[in-house]
Write a protein that holds these residues in place. Structure first.
Motif, PDB file in Angstrom:
ATOM      1  N   PHE A  37      -9.319  -1.076  -3.611  1.00  5.16           N
ATOM      2  CA  PHE A  37      -9.104  -1.577  -4.975  1.00  5.16           C
ATOM      3  C   PHE A  37      -8.002  -0.790  -5.672  1.00  5.16           C
ATOM      4  CE2 PHE A  37     -10.629  -2.072  -9.535  1.00  5.16           C
ATOM      5  CZ  PHE A  37     -10.279  -3.415  -9.627  1.00  5.16           C
ATOM      6  N   MET A  38      -6.992  -1.491  -6.177  1.00  2.00           N
ATOM      7  CA  MET A  38      -5.855  -0.898  -6.900  1.00  2.00           C
ATOM      8  C   MET A  38      -5.103   0.111  -6.030  1.00  2.00           C
ATOM      9  SD  MET A  38      -6.216  -2.684  -9.583  1.00  2.00           S
ATOM     10  CE  MET A  38      -5.021  -2.044 -10.754  1.00  2.00           C
ATOM     11  N   GLY A  39      -4.958  -0.217  -4.747  1.00  2.00           N
ATOM     12  CA  GLY A  39      -4.252   0.651  -3.824  1.00  2.00           C
ATOM     13  C   GLY A  39      -5.162   1.131  -2.712  1.00  2.00           C
ATOM     14  N   VAL A  40      -4.568   1.843  -1.758  1.00  4.72           N
ATOM     15  CA  VAL A  40      -5.341   2.359  -0.623  1.00  4.72           C
ATOM     16  C   VAL A  40      -5.333   3.882  -0.661  1.00  4.72           C
ATOM     17  CG1 VAL A  40      -5.642   2.317   1.878  1.00  4.72           C
ATOM     18  CG2 VAL A  40      -4.779   0.288   0.716  1.00  4.72           C
ATOM     19  N   PRO A  62      -6.850  -6.917 -11.798  1.00  6.02           N
ATOM     20  CA  PRO A  62      -7.626  -6.440 -10.643  1.00  6.02           C
ATOM     21  C   PRO A  62      -6.955  -6.871  -9.337  1.00  6.02           C
ATOM     22  CG  PRO A  62      -8.687  -8.335 -11.650  1.00  6.02           C
ATOM     23  CD  PRO A  62      -7.540  -7.980 -12.530  1.00  6.02           C
ATOM     24  N   LYS A  63      -6.669  -5.892  -8.477  1.00  4.06           N
ATOM     25  CA  LYS A  63      -5.938  -6.167  -7.235  1.00  4.06           C
ATOM     26  C   LYS A  63      -6.533  -5.373  -6.078  1.00  4.06           C
ATOM     27  CE  LYS A  63      -1.682  -7.098  -9.811  1.00  4.06           C
ATOM     28  NZ  LYS A  63      -0.331  -6.620 -10.199  1.00  4.06           N
ATOM     29  N   ILE A  64      -6.502  -5.966  -4.901  1.00  4.48           N
ATOM     30  CA  ILE A  64      -7.020  -5.341  -3.677  1.00  4.48           C
ATOM     31  C   ILE A  64      -5.930  -5.431  -2.614  1.00  4.48           C
ATOM     32  CG2 ILE A  64      -8.702  -5.602  -1.807  1.00  4.48           C
ATOM     33  CD1 ILE A  64     -10.679  -6.686  -3.938  1.00  4.48           C
ATOM     34  N   VAL A  65      -5.716  -4.341  -1.897  1.00  4.02           N
ATOM     35  CA  VAL A  65      -4.721  -4.315  -0.816  1.00  4.02           C
ATOM     36  C   VAL A  65      -5.453  -4.195   0.516  1.00  4.02           C
ATOM     37  CG1 VAL A  65      -2.704  -3.167   0.135  1.00  4.02           C
ATOM     38  CG2 VAL A  65      -3.041  -3.210  -2.339  1.00  4.02           C
ATOM     39  N   LEU A  66      -5.328  -5.191   1.357  1.00  2.35           N
ATOM     40  CA  LEU A  66      -6.008  -5.227   2.652  1.00  2.35           C
ATOM     41  C   LEU A  66      -5.045  -4.820   3.762  1.00  2.35           C
ATOM     42  CD1 LEU A  66      -7.888  -8.612   2.182  1.00  2.35           C
ATOM     43  CD2 LEU A  66      -8.846  -6.308   1.946  1.00  2.35           C
ATOM     44  N   PRO A  67      -5.303  -3.719   4.447  1.00  4.16           N
ATOM     45  CA  PRO A  67      -4.415  -3.276   5.528  1.00  4.16           C
ATOM     46  C   PRO A  67      -4.193  -4.368   6.563  1.00  4.16           C
ATOM     47  CG  PRO A  67      -5.991  -1.554   4.988  1.00  4.16           C
ATOM     48  CD  PRO A  67      -6.421  -2.783   4.225  1.00  4.16           C
ATOM     49  N   ALA A  88       0.810  -1.215   0.000  1.00  3.64           N
ATOM     50  CA  ALA A  88       0.000   0.000   0.000  1.00  3.64           C
ATOM     51  C   ALA A  88       0.845   1.268   0.000  1.00  3.64           C
ATOM     52  CB  ALA A  88      -0.933   0.014   1.206  1.00  3.64           C
ATOM     53  N   VAL A  89       2.177   1.132   0.093  1.00  2.00           N
ATOM     54  CA  VAL A  89       3.034   2.320   0.133  1.00  2.00           C
ATOM     55  C   VAL A  89       3.030   2.992  -1.237  1.00  2.00           C
ATOM     56  CG1 VAL A  89       5.386   3.166   0.459  1.00  2.00           C
ATOM     57  CG2 VAL A  89       4.491   1.362   1.949  1.00  2.00           C
ATOM     58  N   PRO A  90       2.680   4.280  -1.324  1.00  2.00           N
ATOM     59  CA  PRO A  90       2.631   4.953  -2.623  1.00  2.00           C
ATOM     60  C   PRO A  90       4.000   5.017  -3.288  1.00  2.00           C
ATOM     61  CG  PRO A  90       1.456   6.220  -0.950  1.00  2.00           C
ATOM     62  CD  PRO A  90       2.229   5.153  -0.229  1.00  2.00           C
ATOM     63  N   ALA A 119       0.390  -0.638 -10.975  1.00  2.97           N
ATOM     64  CA  ALA A 119      -0.844  -0.955 -10.257  1.00  2.97           C
ATOM     65  C   ALA A 119      -0.678  -0.793  -8.754  1.00  2.97           C
ATOM     66  CB  ALA A 119      -1.286  -2.378 -10.596  1.00  2.97           C
ATOM     67  N   LEU A 120       0.427  -1.281  -8.200  1.00  3.94           N
ATOM     68  CA  LEU A 120       0.720  -1.136  -6.780  1.00  3.94           C
ATOM     69  C   LEU A 120       2.125  -0.567  -6.624  1.00  3.94           C
ATOM     70  CD1 LEU A 120      -0.736  -4.505  -5.398  1.00  3.94           C
ATOM     71  CD2 LEU A 120      -1.895  -2.289  -5.605  1.00  3.94           C
ATOM     72  N   GLY A 121       2.449  -0.077  -5.426  1.00  2.00           N
ATOM     73  CA  GLY A 121       3.711   0.620  -5.256  1.00  2.00           C
ATOM     74  C   GLY A 121       4.775  -0.186  -4.549  1.00  2.00           C
TER      75      GLY A 121
END
Length: 387
Positions: free
Chosen positions: A309-312, A351-356, A204-206, A212-214
């Motif tokens: 979705f696609m990041g936080v 399609p990606k989801i990041v769960l804290p 989730a880190v920008p 798509a993700l960082g």
């Protein structure tokens, strides 16, 4: 590279040149030389509309053949064209979005009586967006090698590893299966090495890169991907290594868990699988890219995961992208993208989801557009694999 294949590619470029009244192109960037000549050289491919292509080459010095001219500097090109009895073009195309300001001006000055236009990058990317049968076969073979490497990931994991340690082992697996290592990206400030392994909250880190993700990365000079995160029980990680086995950038992501995950993770992962299946069912020639993006948003919102979705905190504004000699080609599955799919296009859907507190889940595969639908090019288990 078979000459008929290269001629087919060059003729695709010529057909687009005709539409813009362009008489010739001068091509010098690596990916476009691979596309039109079959390999990287230091030099220039001169592509006229109505005559064979000619290679003006500086390095290496061991290439010989018809229509090949050794040179020391680009200023020799016009004189050599005249010696060959070829007229200088009235309108010449250069790769305006890829050449440096200095190099562009130097090449333009070689043709002082010619109208020089900078549209080469966009035009050649358009030609490259629809792949030939041989290119699609390269993707199929790349997908098989990519899968073979991913299937070995559980064998190299050891408890107590960090994301960096495991990434090194996966990179080794990829290289042993033939991955070339380099991951070509279009864009002045887009960089990546091999791919990424994103574990836990690091996903989730920008990042400054439009991926798509960082991920934090190991150093501010390359701020993306692994960060030294310890792989811990109850968390998951996503492997997104670039599948460059034959010069073409295949794309595939898979998720692994350290032990059992909270049920929310499996539900979110299944939501991403559903998005993939729904889009694969609707995608065919004529399908609008924006419509596929909107379908993904509809599904993930209904499932209750839109915030992740696609990041936080920083979200990617796409769910897929064209792939080829570079990882970010045409088409792009994103809002306001009205482009329609065409047979021969190849794209990654991710399609990606990041769960804290847990990590990234989701799926990414490479797909080729056929005459009536899609062909999946990366065939590997898609469920979360527990280590």
């Amino acid at each position: 590279m078979l000459q008929p294949e290269l001629k087919l590619r060059r003729d695709k470029i010529r057909a687009l040149m005709v539409q813009q009244g362009i008489d010739a192109a001068l091509i010098t960037c690596n990916v476009n030389l691979i596309y039109t000549y079959g390999r990287v050289v230091s030099g220039y491919l001169y592509l006229p509309l109505n005559a064979p292509a000619r290679l003006f080459i500086k390095r290496p010095n061991d290439i010989e053949g018809e229509h090949i001219h050794p040179i020391r500097k680009p200023e020799q090109i016009t004189e050599l064209l005249k010696e060959c009895g070829l007229p200088l073009p009235a309108k010449l195309m250069l790769e305006g979005d890829e050449l440096s300001f200095t190099e562009y001006n130097r090449l333009a000055a070689c043709f002082p009586e010619t109208e020089v236009v900078p549209c080469g990058t966009a035009l050649i990317r358009q030609a490259r967006s629809v792949k030939t049968p041989i290119e699609i076969e390269m993707f199929r073979r790349s997908g098989a090698a990519h899968t073979k490497a991913y299937e070995q990931i559980p064998s190299v994991y050891q408890p107590g590893m960090t994301d960096r340690q495991l990434s090194i082992e996966i990179e080794r697996l990829m290289r042993l299966e033939g991955c070339l290592g380099i991951f070509r990206v279009f864009g002045q400030s887009m960089e990546i090495f091999m791919g990424s392994l994103l574990a836990g909250d690091n996903a989730a880190v920008p990042s400054p890169y439009d991926f798509a993700l960082g991920g934090k990365g190991l150093d501010p000079s390359l701020p993306g991907g692994v960060s030294g995160t310890l792989l811990q029980a109850g968390q998951c990680f996503m492997v997104d290594m670039g599948g460059n086995f034959y010069g073409y950038m295949g794309d595939m992501s898979r998720v692994f868990s350290i032990g059992r995950l909270p049920e929310q993770a499996y539900t979110a992962h299944q939501t991403c699988i559903e998005i993939q299946e729904e889009i694969a069912a609707m995608a065919k020639p004529g399908t609008v890219c924006e419509d596929m993006y909107n379908k993904a948003i509809e599904i993930v919102t209904k499932a209750g995961f839109a915030d992740y979705f696609m990041g936080v905190d920083q979200k990617a504004k796409f769910i897929g992208h064209g792939i080829g000699l570079e990882i970010n080609e045409i088409p792009v599955l994103a809002p306001r993208m009205k482009q329609e799919l065409e047979p021969g296009m190849v794209f990654a859907l991710e399609p990606k989801i990041v769960l804290p507190g847990i990590g990234p889940v989701g799926i990414e595969n490479s797909w080729a557009v056929t005459t009536d639908g899609l062909e999946k090019l990366t065939l590997c288990k898609e469920e979360i694999i527990e280590l």
